[in-house]
Design an enzyme around this catalytic site. Structure first.
Site, PDB file in Angstrom:
ATOM      1  CD  GLU A 157      -2.497   1.273   2.733  1.00 29.62           C
ATOM      2  OE1 GLU A 157      -3.402   2.113   2.879  1.00 29.62           O
ATOM      3  OE2 GLU A 157      -2.159   0.464   3.630  1.00 29.62           O
ATOM      4  CD  GLU A 240      -5.706   5.982   7.013  1.00 31.34           C
ATOM      5  OE1 GLU A 240      -5.659   4.782   6.711  1.00 31.34           O
ATOM      6  OE2 GLU A 240      -4.717   6.607   7.483  1.00 31.34           O
TER       7      GLU A 240
END
Length: 375
Positions: A157, A240
């Site tokens: 990622e 996030e």
């Protein structure tokens, strides 16, 4: 508009009708279209499609507190984000918009997964809206895997932190700085127990940016955390949040993946694919047998066939492919050994479904973003 004086009811109704007609006429003349109602998603992993090509997902995985996203014509906003989690751990969620495939949910007509070595460029742009009284990052995620997988966790990622608010930090530890995309970034490297993570943190907040995703992919390959024969599976832009977050927004998002030297197929170019669609219909139900042929001169890696099921039709099960979502704009994705279609070759899949009203077949197909001929 100033309130009209009292008139007989019939006259007021006539005036209202006339005003509505004038508004429609003005829209036709100017080329503007009345705004569509926004779609709100509160299910934990619920999603919806915007612009006919991207998926907005709620993606609440780190908390049981309520969270909702409202999809707009060009992005989304976080309309509810209750609760908080410790800032020394994982965030509450990752509400985001993406191009590609995420846990079998693939955006309509996407060219992903695509082999890294076959991608010439992947231009993208993003515009964010920030808020006070919240702890969060604004993060652009890039996912890479050794296989053209459309489900589960990828191997690596890449995270691009365009804004960081509060006492939070990326996974792993600092690994110096890097110049990527014409900017200098603080680099962090590590793992979360399921995948490797390479993070690029902006020194100050960036509310918008246009860049080439491949600049970060190539930097990751150069650092030994991916290989050129791996696959880019999705690109995602969102937030996030650790604490609160209501009001955060992705105002606009775009993503294109150009493979080979000629860039993506343009409207009117010869189709590099053909599709035959045969159905067996009975009252309230049907099966479909679909054959996809690669009529181009290069192999199609990680094929994805996009089409729209007519209103009232819904997929109940499928074979030789993954179909998501079950209705509306559907994407069929190859599985395992049939994820690659060689030049001149074909692959076959099928599905069963239900319908209401009169049965009609889909009237248009696109393979990895290229319009297909129907046979």
């Amino acid at each position: 508009m100033r309130r009209l004086p009292n008139q007989p009811r019939a006259l007021r109704g006539l005036l209202a009708t006339l005003l509505t007609a004038l508004a429609v006429l003005a829209a036709l003349v100017t080329g503007t279209v009345p705004a569509q109602a926004d779609t709100t998603v509160c299910e934990q992993f619920g999603s919806t499609v915007i612009q006919g090509r991207y998926v907005v997902q709620n993606n609440r995985w780190g908390t049981s507190a309520a969270q909702c996203v409202t999809a707009t014509d060009s992005g989304f906003r976080l309309t509810q984000a209750d609760g908080s989690v410790p800032t020394n751990g994982a965030p509450k969620s990752y509400p985001s918009v993406f191009n590609g495939c995420h846990y079998t949910n693939c955006s309509p007509g996407t060219a992903l997964p695509a082999r890294i070595s076959g991608i010439s460029s992947a231009p993208s742009s993003i515009s964010y809206g920030f808020v006070d009284n919240a702890v969060y990052n604004a993060s652009y995620d890039i996912w890479l895997d050794p296989t053209p997988r459309t489900d589960g966790v990828n191997w690596t990622e890449i995270m691009i932190w365009l804004n960081k608010v509060g006492q939070i930090q990326p996974i792993g530890s600092r690994a110096g700085t890097a110049s990527v995309g014409g900017r200098t970034w603080e680099v962090w490297a590590g793992g979360n127990g399921t995948n490797d993570v390479l993070s690029f943190v902006a020194p100050s907040a960036m509310s918008s940016w246009s860049f080439d995703v491949m600049d970060f992919v190539r930097e990751t390959v150069a650092r030994g955390m991916a290989r050129n024969d791996w696959y880019l599976t999705s690109v995602q832009a969102g937030f996030e949040p650790w604490q609160n977050g209501a009001g955060l927004s992705v105002n606009s998002f775009s993503s294109t993946v150009n493979t080979g030297g000629g860039g993506p197929q343009q409207p009117g170019d010869p189709a590099a694919c053909s599709v035959s669609y045969a159905s067996n219909v009975w009252p309230g139900g049907f099966t479909a047998d679909v054959t996809v042929r690669n009529t181009g001169s290069t192999a199609v890696e990680g094929w994805k066939l996009a089409f729209t099921l007519p209103s009232g039709q819904r997929v109940t099960n499928a074979w030789n492919a993954s179909l998501t979502p079950a209705s509306g704009a559907v994407t069929a994705s190859g599985l395992g050994g049939n994820a690659r279609i060689a030049p001149g070759a074909s692959t076959n899949f099928g599905f069963q479904g239900t319908y209401s009203g009169t049965f009609t077949p889909p009237n248009g197909f696109s393979l990895n973003g290229a319009t297909c001929a129907t046979t």
